[in-house]
Design a protein around this motif. Structure first.
Motif, PDB file in Angstrom:
ATOM      1  N   ASN A  26      26.718 -16.391  38.467  1.00  0.00           N
ATOM      2  CA  ASN A  26      25.797 -16.594  37.336  1.00  0.00           C
ATOM      3  C   ASN A  26      26.345 -17.660  36.404  1.00  0.00           C
ATOM      4  OD1 ASN A  26      23.983 -14.624  38.315  1.00  0.00           O
ATOM      5  ND2 ASN A  26      25.243 -12.988  37.438  1.00  0.00           N
ATOM      6  N   ASP A  27      26.681 -17.346  35.196  1.00  0.00           N
ATOM      7  CA  ASP A  27      27.177 -18.348  34.254  1.00  0.00           C
ATOM      8  C   ASP A  27      28.684 -18.221  34.030  1.00  0.00           C
ATOM      9  OD1 ASP A  27      24.641 -19.416  33.889  1.00  0.00           O
ATOM     10  OD2 ASP A  27      24.151 -18.022  32.263  1.00  0.00           O
ATOM     11  N   THR A  28      29.353 -17.433  34.861  1.00  0.00           N
ATOM     12  CA  THR A  28      30.786 -17.174  34.677  1.00  0.00           C
ATOM     13  C   THR A  28      31.586 -17.797  35.828  1.00  0.00           C
ATOM     14  OG1 THR A  28      30.259 -15.092  33.571  1.00  0.00           O
ATOM     15  CG2 THR A  28      32.548 -15.416  34.302  1.00  0.00           C
ATOM     16  N   GLU A  29      32.748 -18.350  35.462  1.00  0.00           N
ATOM     17  CA  GLU A  29      33.627 -18.991  36.458  1.00  0.00           C
ATOM     18  C   GLU A  29      35.002 -18.318  36.384  1.00  0.00           C
ATOM     19  OE1 GLU A  29      35.414 -23.414  37.622  1.00  0.00           O
ATOM     20  OE2 GLU A  29      34.336 -23.117  35.726  1.00  0.00           O
ATOM     21  N   TYR A  30      35.447 -17.822  37.552  1.00  0.00           N
ATOM     22  CA  TYR A  30      36.771 -17.222  37.666  1.00  0.00           C
ATOM     23  C   TYR A  30      37.686 -18.260  38.322  1.00  0.00           C
ATOM     24  CZ  TYR A  30      34.261 -12.868  36.817  1.00  0.00           C
ATOM     25  OH  TYR A  30      33.460 -11.882  36.276  1.00  0.00           O
ATOM     26  N   ILE A  31      38.744 -18.620  37.645  1.00  0.00           N
ATOM     27  CA  ILE A  31      39.575 -19.742  38.114  1.00  0.00           C
ATOM     28  C   ILE A  31      41.037 -19.322  38.206  1.00  0.00           C
ATOM     29  CG2 ILE A  31      40.416 -22.068  37.611  1.00  0.00           C
ATOM     30  CD1 ILE A  31      37.822 -22.482  35.987  1.00  0.00           C
ATOM     31  N   CYS A  32      41.675 -19.752  39.319  1.00  0.00           N
ATOM     32  CA  CYS A  32      43.138 -19.713  39.452  1.00  0.00           C
ATOM     33  C   CYS A  32      43.553 -21.106  39.939  1.00  0.00           C
ATOM     34  CB  CYS A  32      43.583 -18.649  40.442  1.00  0.00           C
ATOM     35  SG  CYS A  32      43.608 -16.995  39.763  1.00  0.00           S
ATOM     36  N   LYS A  33      44.425 -21.750  39.174  1.00  0.00           N
ATOM     37  CA  LYS A  33      44.853 -23.099  39.578  1.00  0.00           C
ATOM     38  C   LYS A  33      46.365 -23.218  39.475  1.00  0.00           C
ATOM     39  CE  LYS A  33      44.021 -25.353  35.114  1.00  0.00           C
ATOM     40  NZ  LYS A  33      43.307 -26.484  34.446  1.00  0.00           N
ATOM     41  N   LYS A  34      46.871 -24.141  40.280  1.00  0.00           N
ATOM     42  CA  LYS A  34      48.301 -24.301  40.430  1.00  0.00           C
ATOM     43  C   LYS A  34      48.746 -25.584  39.734  1.00  0.00           C
ATOM     44  CE  LYS A  34      49.667 -23.832  44.624  1.00  0.00           C
ATOM     45  NZ  LYS A  34      50.008 -24.166  46.035  1.00  0.00           N
TER      46      LYS A  34
END
Length: 520
Positions: free
Chosen positions: A114-122
């Protein structure tokens, strides 16, 4: 002694010339071989670059697609293991961290719902967070490989690979790499800092690079297309310069070695040739000496023949004054017996007698001066020489008409020798006219610039003999009348001493002797 020194010096010079010739020849051969080696070395370097680029570009595309497949497989595994349930935020972040840690090429894993972004970045560490898509800023890193897998209609998961790190791992020992977008903006380069290929190449070449795919646009530039990116492989000039420097040092070393070897081989191989030259030179000298002796003998015989002709001409010239002296003596005897001798008579007798004696003395002087040997070259007029020759032959030319047409021409040479040539030709013409009892005997002497022609109307030379008239001892006269060396010596004098030409031909009237003088 001086002549021996000169000969020794000439031999030493020739030995040196032969040795140097062999040295330069050997040096030329070695340099030629080096040039061929260098040419093929350069060609091999270019070929090696092309082969290496084609091989590495194939591997690069292969690895790129493997990265895509690995990302896709990882996303499918995440989807199957996590999103078939309803995971909470911690579960999502832990799963993302696990995949980022397990694969060094993964830079970022995202889940969009929807309008939500779950992020994991290195970065230095792995950072995980959740944010509103509408309020989030775009990621600053634009050169990434993005792989997506759909979860539902309004959600998907995505893995991003940092292509900078991917391309940085490519070895650049033979080539350098530039990666651009479709506009030519540089996304990656491992050897130069610039924003666009138009800053590196001229506009024409930059346009060519963007328009072409999978080909060598020049011998040192290859273009490959990868999912819309332009991979530009450029031959490593630094390495090429190092190779050229190495090649230059190698060439200098080989040149030094080749010079030393050339000197050694030149000296060794010139020895047999010099021995051959010494033997040949010895034989040539012997033949020259024989020809010199022969020529001296012929010259001596020619002088004797000329001396005989001179005495004959003197006899012709003296015949009339001797007759007049004889008449004067007889008149003196008759006057004495008749008692008519007085002072006036004696003075007249003395005057007439001295006139004849002086005439005879002058004749001897003319012949002596004419045949006097020249010690060195001098400038003289040809027309004067011809006139002197005609004066000496005056006694033989009484019944022969002389037609003269010449102008003044001064040349340098031995005057007496040239006089002998004119005298020989005129004597031959006179002999031919007298032998054949020609009516209206005539000799024409013509001169046009540097051409002298002496022609008679005695009927010419037999065609069987015309090619032999200048050979030694050849004569058509009786043995008592000719030696056959006059014209031979005339040919020698004109060709060797005056560097000119003496030829003979037949005309409608008789023989024509033609002298073509070389003017300096």
């Amino acid at each position: 002694m001086l002549e021996e020194r000169v000969i020794r010096l000439k031999n030493n010079n020739y030995r040196l010339n032969i040795t140097l010739t062999f040295i330069f020849f050997a040096l030329f051969i070695i340099i030629f071989i080096i040039s061929i080696v260098m040419f093929y070395w350069t060609k091999i370097s270019t070929t090696n670059f092309k082969n290496k680029v084609l091989f590495e570009s194939k591997n690069l595309i292969k690895e790129y697609h493997q990265q895509q497949e690995l990302s896709k497989d990882s996303l499918l595994a995440i989807k199957k293991g996590v999103f078939q349930f309803k995971p909470n935020d911690d579960v999502i972040f832990n799963i993302f961290k696990m995949f980022l840690l397990s694969n060094k090429d993964f830079r970022k894993i995202s889940y969009y719902s929807n309008d939500t972004e779950y992020i994991c970045k290195k970065d230095l560490d792995i950072i995980c967070f959740k944010r509103d898509i509408n309020k989030s800023k775009k990621d600053s890193l634009k050169f990434v490989l993005k792989t997506k897998v759909k979860i539902k209609d309004n959600s998907y998961i995505q893995i991003e690979n940092d292509l900078n790190k991917f391309f940085a791992s490519i070895p650049n020992d033979i080539f350098n790499l530039i990666v651009t977008d479709k506009k030519g903006d540089i996304l990656f380069t491992n050897f130069i800092k610039s924003n666009s290929i138009y800053d590196i190449f001229n506009n024409k070449l930059a346009d060519t690079l963007l328009k072409n795919d999978d080909k060598f646009v020049t011998n040192d530039i290859y273009v490959k297309n990868l999912n819309g990116y332009k991979l530009i492989f450029i031959q490593n000039k630094k390495l090429l310069l190092e190779q050229k420097k190495l090649a230059k040092n190698l060439v200098i070393t080989m040149l030094i070695i080749s010079i030393v070897l050339s000197i050694v081989f030149g000296y060794i191989f010139s020895k047999p040739l010099y021995s051959f030259y010494e033997e040949l030179d010895k034989r040539v000298k012997e033949e020259i000496e024989k020809n010199r002796e022969k020529e001296q003998l012929l010259m001596h015989q020619s002088k004797l023949a000329s001396l005989g002709e001179m005495l004959g001409n003197i006899a012709h010239q003296w015949r009339h004054p001797i007759t007049r002296l004889s008449l004067l003596v007889q008149n003196f005897e008759i006057a004495y017996k008749m008692g008519k001798i007085d002072d006036v008579f004696v003075d007249k007798f003395k005057s007439k007698a001295l006139e004849q004696v002086n005439y005879m003395s002058n004749t001897i002087d003319d012949f002596t001066n004419f045949f006097k040997k020249d010690k060195e070259k001098q400038l003289f007029y040809i027309d004067e020489v011809i006139e002197e020759a005609l004066k000496l032959l005056e006694g033989r030319l009484k019944n022969i008409k002389i037609e003269k047409n010449y102008q003044k021409l001064k040349i340098s040479g031995y005057k007496t020798e040239f006089s002998q040539v004119i005298l020989n030709i005129l004597n031959n013409a006179i002999d031919a006219l007298n032998e054949r009892n020609v009516e209206n005997k005539t000799i024409w002497i013509r001169m046009d610039k540097n051409i002298i022609e002496i022609e008679d109307n005695a009927g010419g030379i037999n065609l069987d003999n015309i090619n032999q008239v200048f050979e030694p001892y050849f004569t058509t006269k009786f043995q008592s009348q000719g030696t056959g060396i006059g014209l031979y010596m005339s040919k020698i004098i004109i060709t060797k001493h005056f560097n000119s030409k003496l030829e003979v031909k037949n005309s409608n009237l008789g023989a024509v002797f033609r002298i073509e003088l070389a003017l300096f």
